[in-house]
Enzyme design. Structure first.
Site, short mmCIF file in Angstrom:
data_model
loop_
_atom_site.label_atom_id
_atom_site.label_comp_id
_atom_site.label_asym_id
_atom_site.label_seq_id
_atom_site.Cartn_x
_atom_site.Cartn_y
_atom_site.Cartn_z
CE1 TYR A 153 -4.01 2.10 0.71
CE2 TYR A 153 -2.61 3.19 2.32
CZ TYR A 153 -3.77 3.15 1.58
OH TYR A 153 -4.69 4.17 1.69
CE LYS A 157 -3.56 4.92 -1.52
NZ LYS A 157 -4.63 5.46 -2.37
P1 NAI Z 1 -13.21 2.38 0.83
O1 NAI Z 1 -12.70 0.99 0.87
O2 NAI Z 1 -14.38 2.72 1.68
O3 NAI Z 1 -13.54 2.84 -0.66
C1 NAI Z 1 -12.73 2.50 -1.75
C2 NAI Z 1 -13.59 2.44 -2.98
O4 NAI Z 1 -12.77 2.08 -4.11
C3 NAI Z 1 -14.70 1.39 -2.88
O5 NAI Z 1 -15.91 1.95 -3.30
C4 NAI Z 1 -14.24 0.32 -3.86
O6 NAI Z 1 -15.30 -0.40 -4.44
C5 NAI Z 1 -13.49 1.15 -4.88
N1 NAI Z 1 -12.60 0.33 -5.70
C6 NAI Z 1 -11.68 -0.57 -5.26
N2 NAI Z 1 -11.09 -1.15 -6.30
C7 NAI Z 1 -11.61 -0.60 -7.43
C8 NAI Z 1 -11.41 -0.79 -8.82
N3 NAI Z 1 -10.51 -1.69 -9.27
N4 NAI Z 1 -12.12 -0.05 -9.70
C9 NAI Z 1 -13.02 0.85 -9.26
N5 NAI Z 1 -13.28 1.07 -7.95
C10 NAI Z 1 -12.58 0.35 -7.05
O7 NAI Z 1 -11.96 3.29 1.20
P2 NAI Z 1 -11.82 4.83 1.61
O8 NAI Z 1 -11.37 4.86 3.02
O9 NAI Z 1 -13.02 5.59 1.22
O10 NAI Z 1 -10.57 5.22 0.70
C11 NAI Z 1 -10.66 5.97 -0.49
C12 NAI Z 1 -9.26 6.32 -0.96
O11 NAI Z 1 -8.59 7.05 0.08
C13 NAI Z 1 -8.37 5.10 -1.24
O12 NAI Z 1 -7.52 5.36 -2.32
C14 NAI Z 1 -7.58 4.97 0.03
O13 NAI Z 1 -6.36 4.30 -0.19
C15 NAI Z 1 -7.37 6.42 0.39
N6 NAI Z 1 -7.05 6.65 1.78
C16 NAI Z 1 -7.91 6.30 2.78
C17 NAI Z 1 -7.56 6.52 4.10
C18 NAI Z 1 -8.45 6.18 5.23
O14 NAI Z 1 -8.01 6.30 6.39
N7 NAI Z 1 -9.69 5.77 5.03
C19 NAI Z 1 -6.25 7.11 4.45
C20 NAI Z 1 -5.44 7.45 3.32
C21 NAI Z 1 -5.83 7.22 2.04
#
Ligand code: NAI
Length: 245
Positions: A153, A157
């Site tokens: 991860y 990133k």
């Molecule tokens: P989440 O798991 O709730 O949402 C991620 C979304 O991406 C989901 O809707 C999923 O279906 C979609 N997804 C995954 N693989 C996919 C693909 N191949 N094609 C299309 N859609 C796809 O996660 P969250 O927390 O909302 O994270 C969103 C972004 O923020 C991610 O990139 C995550 O790495 C980043 N992030 C999140 C943090 C956190 O603490 N929640 C911290 C730092 C970064």
């Protein structure tokens, strides 16, 4: 399409969902991209419409080069322009390096990093023609500081940060800006699965002593998507309660 068009990947839940809703409230026609859950993506569109905004759904696995090309072709054909791209889709497959499988390493790189490459690769020609565009990549504090148990991860990133700076340099002369947001720990389904002890240890590292909310990231994305941010490119904006400073 009279309105500016914004595509948000992985927008059926969490941070992506909130970014989609916030951009729609700001006047964008929002394409809610999803991979798995059409029902949850539809809920996002319903929320957007209930609040007086507009948008549509598009199913696409962003880790797939050909599928992403097809999505961009169809969006340009349907709407004529795509003004904002938010690369939000992301996954985790955490493990210590000794135990990390090749499949888990590859899956995270392919979704998080190659997914950003795919969307940018297939939208750049259109944005160059438009001589405008705003690309916002969601990175992570893990890609800046590193994080034990997240080799795949953090590498993905950190890769996004290199991609962001390079795209910013390549595209600046045509009025296209490319920035990254590096969130810290945000309350979503991604962090919900962490054990209480991991969450407590995380809070200890956050100067503001709490996790952030999806709106904290969505407000920054909305600012970077707006003309208020026209002179900002190649930056990594930390929205993390002070973790990386
Ligand atoms: P989440 O798991 O709730 O949402 C991620 C979304 O991406 C989901 O809707 C999923 O279906 C979609 N997804 C995954 N693989 C996919 C693909 N191949 N094609 C299309 N859609 C796809 O996660 P969250 O927390 O909302 O994270 C969103 C972004 O923020 C991610 O990139 C995550 O790495 C980043 N992030 C999140 C943090 C956190 O603490 N929640 C911290 C730092 C970064």
């Amino acid at each position: 399409m009279d309105k500016k068009v914004a595509l948000v990947t992985g927008a059926s839940r969490g941070i992506g969902r909130q970014i989609a809703i916030t951009l729609a409230a700001q006047g964008f026609f929002v394409i809610v991209n999803f991979n798995g859950s059409a029902q949850r993506a539809q809920e996002v569109i319903d929320t957007i419409k209930n609040q007086g905004g507009d948008g549509s759904l598009y199913q696409c696995n962003v880790s797939d080069f050909a599928e992403t090309e097809q999505m961009m072709k169809e969006l340009v054909k349907s709407y004529g322009h795509v003004d904002v791209l938010v690369n939000n889709a992301g996954i985790t497959r955490d493990n210590l390096i000794m135990k990390m499988s090749e499949a888990d390493f590859d899956a995270v790189i392919e979704t998080n990093l190659k997914g950003c490459f795919n969307t940018i690769r297939h939208l750049t020609r259109q944005m160059l023609k438009q001589r405008s565009g705003k690309i916002i990549n969601i990175a992570s504090v893990s890609g800046v500081l590193g994080n034990a148990g997240q080799a795949n991860y953090a590498a993905s990133k950190a890769g996004i940060i290199g991609l962001t700076k390079t795209m910013a340099r390549e595209l600046a002369s045509r009025g296209i800006t490319v920035n990254a947001i590096a969130p810290g720990f945000i309350n979503t389904e991604m962090t919900e699965v962490l054990s209480d002890s991991v969450k407590e240890a995380a809070v200890e590292q956050i100067p503001l002593k709490r996790f952030g909310e999806t709106k904290d990231i969505a407000e920054m994305a909305a600012f970077l998507a707006s003309d208020k941010a026209d002179y900002i490119t190649g930056q990594v904006i930390h929205v993390d309660g002070g973790m990386a400073m």
